[in-house]
Design an enzyme around this catalytic site. Structure first.
Site, PDB file in Angstrom:
ATOM      1  N   LYS A  79       0.837  -1.198   0.000  1.00 34.33           N
ATOM      2  CA  LYS A  79       0.000   0.000   0.000  1.00 34.33           C
ATOM      3  C   LYS A  79       0.873   1.250   0.000  1.00 34.33           C
ATOM      4  CE  LYS A  79      -3.729   2.207   2.660  1.00 34.33           C
ATOM      5  NZ  LYS A  79      -4.638   2.073   3.822  1.00 34.33           N
ATOM      6  N   SER A 154      -9.002   3.430   2.704  1.00 36.13           N
ATOM      7  CA  SER A 154      -7.900   3.870   1.875  1.00 36.13           C
ATOM      8  C   SER A 154      -7.095   2.717   1.260  1.00 36.13           C
ATOM      9  CB  SER A 154      -6.960   4.755   2.717  1.00 36.13           C
ATOM     10  OG  SER A 154      -6.391   4.033   3.800  1.00 36.13           O
ATOM     11  N   SER A 178     -10.287   1.519   6.779  1.00 33.74           N
ATOM     12  CA  SER A 178      -9.544   1.421   5.527  1.00 33.74           C
ATOM     13  C   SER A 178      -9.191   0.002   5.110  1.00 33.74           C
ATOM     14  CB  SER A 178      -8.281   2.270   5.605  1.00 33.74           C
ATOM     15  OG  SER A 178      -8.599   3.640   5.661  1.00 33.74           O
TER      16      SER A 178
END
Length: 472
Positions: A79, A154, A178
């Protein structure tokens, strides 16, 4: 299309260890898949060149079996909120558009040590703010189930890459859902572990801020647990660590008699788009059919007090990280409005206001402890809206109710986040228009394995991630 991309991380590891395939074949299959579908999905960013990745895979094939780690030869993309040596790491911000770190953060160090081959990054919103994965560097990420709609965030790039079979396994992080919201929007599993379970580098404050955590995402619970084993090794330099556990062992249990407390829309406090509660109720019926005892629960704590505590602690946390960018006029102009809003709220807080928020959080902890004397797991929807247009920054209203901030539409995730509770996002199926949705299974602090056991029973009964995206 190679059948290798349909296999999970555990299956691929076994196939490579037994000689039925090789790391080179696995890498080639996933790179072919990325080339074929990443364009419209936009999940993988900063992808390394094919020749160097195949060379890394060939080196992995030469490693003796007794020296291979649990992620050996598996392609993974980290990520883009984490520094990875030699790979462009932007945090989705134009401030860091050209940043290429010269060393790894803890998470990629652990992935490499376990044998993973890091191929690039997964897309995320700027500095992880917001549950919609778009930024001015890479653009927006779509859910593979409708290429016009968001993958959430996210960890949206991670979830979309998993669902589209571009990765066998993915890492993510979770402050305000997220790991959970994108799992729901992409029909995969996302697990927010007990806070402190997954350590980070001991830089700056390691005592006070207890909101965000890293965690795993996967298309099966076995794979989820496999990655958690790698990530959840305590670091003695951190004060809130948890003991080592073998999360992939003893997952298969009979869930009969497990008690699930259904919190629904928190007595109407959380606005929900039509169909979400109905779909979750159908999933709960599935748990009942498995022998679980499901009971509806009245709101155990005032929702507005939770929101008050959350917004104070979140803005304070954001300010501690982003204030230096905000202080410099040149970089402040490159921050998105939501980041500026969070920082300025955080900077305006007094120490006593932060204390008051933590007192509210402590009150919720007492109420939750009482609930867990009656229930093994609490359940909530994973999101309050269906995947929305990827061109829309965030929902401004839900079922006619206005949202007063960029993140109010994700209020349903904060009960677990505030207390650092383990929360597993499980797929709950699809709505009338074919869009996926999920449900949170929340356990007491430290009971990560019990939550994963219930998730494993659900996976064996349903295997929702096996429903491949029709758009691809």
């Amino acid at each position: 299309m190679s059948g290798l991309i349909e296999l999970g991380a555990t299956e691929l590891a076994t196939a490579m260890a037994t000689g039925r395939t090789s790391a080179v074949e696995v890498m080639g299959a996933f790179l072919d898949r990325i080339a074929a579908v990443n364009g419209p999905v936009n999940a993988i960013v900063a992808l390394r060149d094919r020749d160097s990745l195949l060379a890394d895979a060939a080196q992995a094939d030469a490693v003796p079996l007794d020296r291979r780690g649990p992620l050996h030869g598996l392609p993974m993309a980290v990520k883009d909120l984490t520094a990875v040596k030699g790979i462009r790491s932007t945090w989705g911000s134009p401030i860091l558009a050209d940043n290429i770190p010269d060393k790894d953060d803890m998470l990629p160090r652990r992935l490499r040590a376990a044998g993973a081959i890091l191929i690039g990054k997964t897309n995320t919103p700027e500095f992880g703010l917001g549950s919609q994965s778009y930024n001015p560097i890479y653009g927006a990420t779509a859910t593979p189930y409708d290429l016009t709609r968001t993958s959430g965030g996210s960890s949206g790039g991670a979830a979309a890459a998993l669902a589209a079979r571009m990765l066998p396994l993915a890492d993510g992080s979770d402050m305000m859902g997220s790991l959970r919201n994108p799992a729901a929007f992409c029909n995969v599993y996302g697990f927010r572990p007990t806070w402190g379970r997954v350590p980070v580098d001991p830089v700056g404050d390691t005592f006070l801020d207890q909101l965000a955590t890293g965690g795993p995402m996967a298309r099966s619970i076995v794979d989820l647990a496999r990655l958690l084993n790698v990530l959840a090794v305590p670091d003695p330099r951190l004060p809130h660590g948890r003991p080592v556990e073998a999360f992939d062992q003893g997952l298969d249990i009979d869930p009969k008699g497990l008690r699930i407390g259904w919190l629904g829309d928190w007595g109407g406090a959380y606005a929900m788009e039509p169909g979400i509660l109905d779909l979750c109720q159908s999933a709960l019926d599935g748990f009942t059919a498995m022998g679980c005892i499901v009971e509806s629960v009245a709101p155990p704590f005032p929702a507005e007090r939770l929101w008050d505590a959350w917004t104070t602690l979140r803005s304070w946390s954001a300010a501690t990280k982003l204030a230096p960018w905000h202080a410099n006029p040149k970089t402040r102009d490159l921050l998105k409005p939501e980041a500026i809003w969070e920082v300025e709220r955080g900077l305006a807080l007094s120490a006593m206001e932060v204390h008051r928020a933590s007192v509210l959080r402590s009150g919720w902890n007492v109420a939750a402890a009482d609930l867990f004397t009656r229930f093994d797991v609490l359940a909530l929807p994973t999101a309050q809206v269906w995947p929305f247009a990827k061109t829309q920054p965030w929902p401004t209203a839900i079922a006619g109710r206005p949202m007063d901030s960029y993140h109010r539409w994700m209020e349903v995730v904060i009960p677990a986040s505030l207390l650092g509770l383990p929360a597993l996002a499980v797929p709950a199926g699809f709505g009338a228009d074919g869009l996926p949705m999920g449900m949170q299974l929340i356990g007491p602090r430290g009971q990560d394995h019990r939550v994963l056991q219930l998730g494993q029973a659900w996976h064996r009964a349903t295997d929702w991630p096996g429903c491949r995206p029709p758009a691809l």
